[in-house]
Design a protein around this motif. Structure first.
Motif, mmCIF file in Angstrom:
data_model
loop_
_atom_site.group_PDB
_atom_site.id
_atom_site.type_symbol
_atom_site.label_atom_id
_atom_site.label_comp_id
_atom_site.label_asym_id
_atom_site.label_seq_id
_atom_site.Cartn_x
_atom_site.Cartn_y
_atom_site.Cartn_z
ATOM 1 N N LEU A 65 0.828 -1.206 0.000
ATOM 2 C CA LEU A 65 0.000 0.000 0.000
ATOM 3 C C LEU A 65 0.864 1.259 0.000
ATOM 4 C CD1 LEU A 65 -2.805 1.322 0.154
ATOM 5 C CD2 LEU A 65 -2.652 1.112 2.636
ATOM 6 N N ASN A 66 1.872 1.300 0.858
ATOM 7 C CA ASN A 66 2.747 2.476 0.923
ATOM 8 C C ASN A 66 3.436 2.736 -0.413
ATOM 9 O OD1 ASN A 66 2.094 2.890 3.591
ATOM 10 N ND2 ASN A 66 3.944 1.940 4.390
ATOM 11 N N GLU A 71 4.141 5.774 -5.495
ATOM 12 C CA GLU A 71 4.301 5.702 -6.953
ATOM 13 C C GLU A 71 3.173 6.426 -7.687
ATOM 14 O OE1 GLU A 71 4.748 1.492 -7.632
ATOM 15 O OE2 GLU A 71 6.915 1.585 -7.324
ATOM 16 N N GLU A 72 1.951 6.268 -7.199
ATOM 17 C CA GLU A 72 0.811 6.950 -7.827
ATOM 18 C C GLU A 72 0.932 8.464 -7.670
ATOM 19 O OE1 GLU A 72 -3.998 7.311 -7.226
ATOM 20 O OE2 GLU A 72 -3.055 5.405 -6.732
ATOM 21 N N SER A 73 1.356 8.912 -6.494
ATOM 22 C CA SER A 73 1.518 10.350 -6.256
ATOM 23 C C SER A 73 2.576 10.943 -7.179
ATOM 24 C CB SER A 73 1.903 10.603 -4.797
ATOM 25 O OG SER A 73 0.863 10.193 -3.931
ATOM 26 N N ILE A 74 3.678 10.226 -7.348
ATOM 27 C CA ILE A 74 4.735 10.707 -8.238
ATOM 28 C C ILE A 74 4.237 10.723 -9.677
ATOM 29 C CG2 ILE A 74 7.013 10.130 -9.202
ATOM 30 C CD1 ILE A 74 7.768 9.160 -6.331
ATOM 31 N N GLN A 75 3.544 9.674 -10.070
ATOM 32 C CA GLN A 75 3.009 9.596 -11.438
ATOM 33 C C GLN A 75 2.049 10.753 -11.720
ATOM 34 O OE1 GLN A 75 0.681 6.078 -12.230
ATOM 35 N NE2 GLN A 75 0.938 6.263 -14.433
ATOM 36 N N LYS A 76 1.261 11.129 -10.705
ATOM 37 C CA LYS A 76 0.298 12.221 -10.867
ATOM 38 C C LYS A 76 0.944 13.592 -10.680
ATOM 39 C CE LYS A 76 -3.904 9.761 -9.548
ATOM 40 N NZ LYS A 76 -5.000 9.681 -8.571
ATOM 41 N N LYS A 77 2.259 13.585 -10.454
ATOM 42 C CA LYS A 77 3.032 14.816 -10.284
ATOM 43 C C LYS A 77 2.569 15.664 -9.089
ATOM 44 C CE LYS A 77 4.500 15.047 -15.106
ATOM 45 N NZ LYS A 77 5.484 14.034 -14.964
ATOM 46 N N VAL A 78 2.174 14.978 -8.028
ATOM 47 C CA VAL A 78 1.871 15.663 -6.779
ATOM 48 C C VAL A 78 3.189 16.290 -6.308
ATOM 49 C CG1 VAL A 78 1.172 15.324 -4.374
ATOM 50 C CG2 VAL A 78 0.016 14.044 -6.201
ATOM 51 N N PRO A 79 3.171 17.539 -5.849
ATOM 52 C CA PRO A 79 4.422 18.157 -5.407
ATOM 53 C C PRO A 79 5.135 17.304 -4.347
ATOM 54 C CG PRO A 79 2.694 19.803 -5.545
ATOM 55 C CD PRO A 79 2.035 18.460 -5.750
ATOM 56 N N ALA A 80 6.443 17.207 -4.477
ATOM 57 C CA ALA A 80 7.249 16.365 -3.587
ATOM 58 C C ALA A 80 7.065 16.744 -2.117
ATOM 59 C CB ALA A 80 8.718 16.454 -3.984
ATOM 60 N N ILE A 81 6.958 18.017 -1.847
ATOM 61 C CA ILE A 81 6.782 18.451 -0.455
ATOM 62 C C ILE A 81 5.468 17.908 0.103
ATOM 63 C CG2 ILE A 81 6.409 20.474 1.031
ATOM 64 C CD1 ILE A 81 8.548 21.914 -0.670
ATOM 65 N N ILE A 83 3.994 15.122 -0.813
ATOM 66 C CA ILE A 83 4.180 13.678 -0.594
ATOM 67 C C ILE A 83 4.945 13.445 0.706
ATOM 68 C CG2 ILE A 83 5.184 11.540 -1.499
ATOM 69 C CD1 ILE A 83 4.803 12.732 -4.338
ATOM 70 N N LEU A 84 6.008 14.216 0.916
ATOM 71 C CA LEU A 84 6.791 14.083 2.142
ATOM 72 C C LEU A 84 5.950 14.432 3.369
ATOM 73 C CD1 LEU A 84 9.654 13.440 3.241
ATOM 74 C CD2 LEU A 84 10.063 15.909 3.209
ATOM 75 N N GLU A 85 5.175 15.514 3.267
ATOM 76 C CA GLU A 85 4.290 15.899 4.376
ATOM 77 C C GLU A 85 3.284 14.790 4.682
ATOM 78 O OE1 GLU A 85 4.308 18.451 6.420
ATOM 79 O OE2 GLU A 85 5.802 19.715 5.446
ATOM 80 N N ALA A 86 2.726 14.179 3.637
ATOM 81 C CA ALA A 86 1.771 13.075 3.829
ATOM 82 C C ALA A 86 2.448 11.883 4.498
ATOM 83 C CB ALA A 86 1.164 12.665 2.489
ATOM 84 N N TYR A 87 3.691 11.631 4.106
ATOM 85 C CA TYR A 87 4.456 10.536 4.723
ATOM 86 C C TYR A 87 4.589 10.772 6.232
ATOM 87 C CZ TYR A 87 8.438 7.782 6.249
ATOM 88 O OH TYR A 87 9.247 6.934 6.972
ATOM 89 N N LEU A 131 11.049 5.483 0.605
ATOM 90 C CA LEU A 131 11.406 6.844 1.010
ATOM 91 C C LEU A 131 12.411 7.454 0.029
ATOM 92 C CD1 LEU A 131 10.794 9.006 3.036
ATOM 93 C CD2 LEU A 131 12.449 7.993 4.578
ATOM 94 N N MET A 132 13.308 6.643 -0.507
ATOM 95 C CA MET A 132 14.255 7.144 -1.511
ATOM 96 C C MET A 132 13.540 7.577 -2.789
ATOM 97 S SD MET A 132 17.622 4.753 -1.019
ATOM 98 C CE MET A 132 18.310 5.309 -2.571
ATOM 99 N N LEU A 133 12.431 6.916 -3.128
ATOM 100 C CA LEU A 133 11.641 7.360 -4.283
ATOM 101 C C LEU A 133 11.162 8.790 -4.078
ATOM 102 C CD1 LEU A 133 9.361 4.242 -5.005
ATOM 103 C CD2 LEU A 133 11.253 5.070 -6.415
ATOM 104 N N ILE A 134 10.698 9.082 -2.865
ATOM 105 C CA ILE A 134 10.225 10.440 -2.548
ATOM 106 C C ILE A 134 11.385 11.426 -2.625
ATOM 107 C CG2 ILE A 134 9.186 11.923 -0.776
ATOM 108 C CD1 ILE A 134 7.800 9.361 0.331
#
Length: 192
Positions: A65-66, A71-81, A83-87, A131-134
């Motif tokens: 799930l993680n 991967e979906e967030s990156i594919q959708k070009k969600v801003p990296a910050i 994604i990190l905040e969500a993590y 985490l390295m993907l992020i």
């Protein structure tokens, strides 16, 4: 499409998370899980042969799930910050949730099930990889620090160890949220 068998299996896993969170790993019996699910022994045994098998399914589902979310967030070009905040938000949520005992149970599982140590090592490697993907995405989009001394693997490993320690300790220690937020702020300073 999820069939009825997969729904039942997922139902058992979700109920088992609560049981393991409350009792730890070694104290849980199949009877406990049957009672939690309000299912017969045959109903549960039709999907899982042991508490060990259920716990492995919990661990595997969590990582899948993680990874899928990242991967979906990156594919959708969600801003990296974001994604990190969500993590970090998810990690903090776990620390203060009713299921925080699951992380103590995970360590208990690793001690009790010696044959699963390699699985636990692989789980650590996969967590670091996620985490390295992020971090890589954040550097590529210039949202995160990018200089020679920023070793993504070292930073990801540090964060995983640190958050794992907090999640494991949270089941037995009182941890003020403001102190956790200060610590997470330091981690963000490493990255952003």
């Amino acid at each position: 499409m999820i069939n009825k068998g997969n729904r039942t299996r997922q139902f058992i896993i979700e109920n088992a998370i609560s049981v393991f969170s409350k009792k730890g790993y070694t104290a849980v019996t199949m009877k406990d899980i049957c009672e939690s699910c309000q299912m017969s022994r045959g109903g549960v045994y039709g999907h899982f042969s042991s508490t060990k098998e259920i716990f492995i399914a919990i661990l595997d589902n969590d990582l899948k799930l993680n990874r899928a979310i990242v991967e979906e967030s990156i594919q959708k070009k969600v801003p990296a910050i974001r994604i990190l905040e969500a993590y970090f938000k998810q990690e903090i949520k776990i620390i203060f949730s009713e299921q925080r005992g699951l992380y103590f149970a995970t360590h208990e599982f690793a001690f009790a099930e010696v044959d699963q140590r390699e699985r636990m090592n692989q789980r650590l490697k996969e967590s670091i990889h996620i985490l390295m993907l992020i971090l890589t995405y954040g550097q590529e989009t210039q949202a995160f620090k990018k200089f020679d001394k920023f070793n993504k693997e070292v930073v990801a490993t540090h964060i995983i160890y640190f958050m794992d320690s907090l999640k494991t300790s949270s089941s037995i220690l009182t941890m003020p949220e403001n102190e956790i937020m200060k610590q997470v702020g330091l981690l963000k300073e490493l990255i952003i």
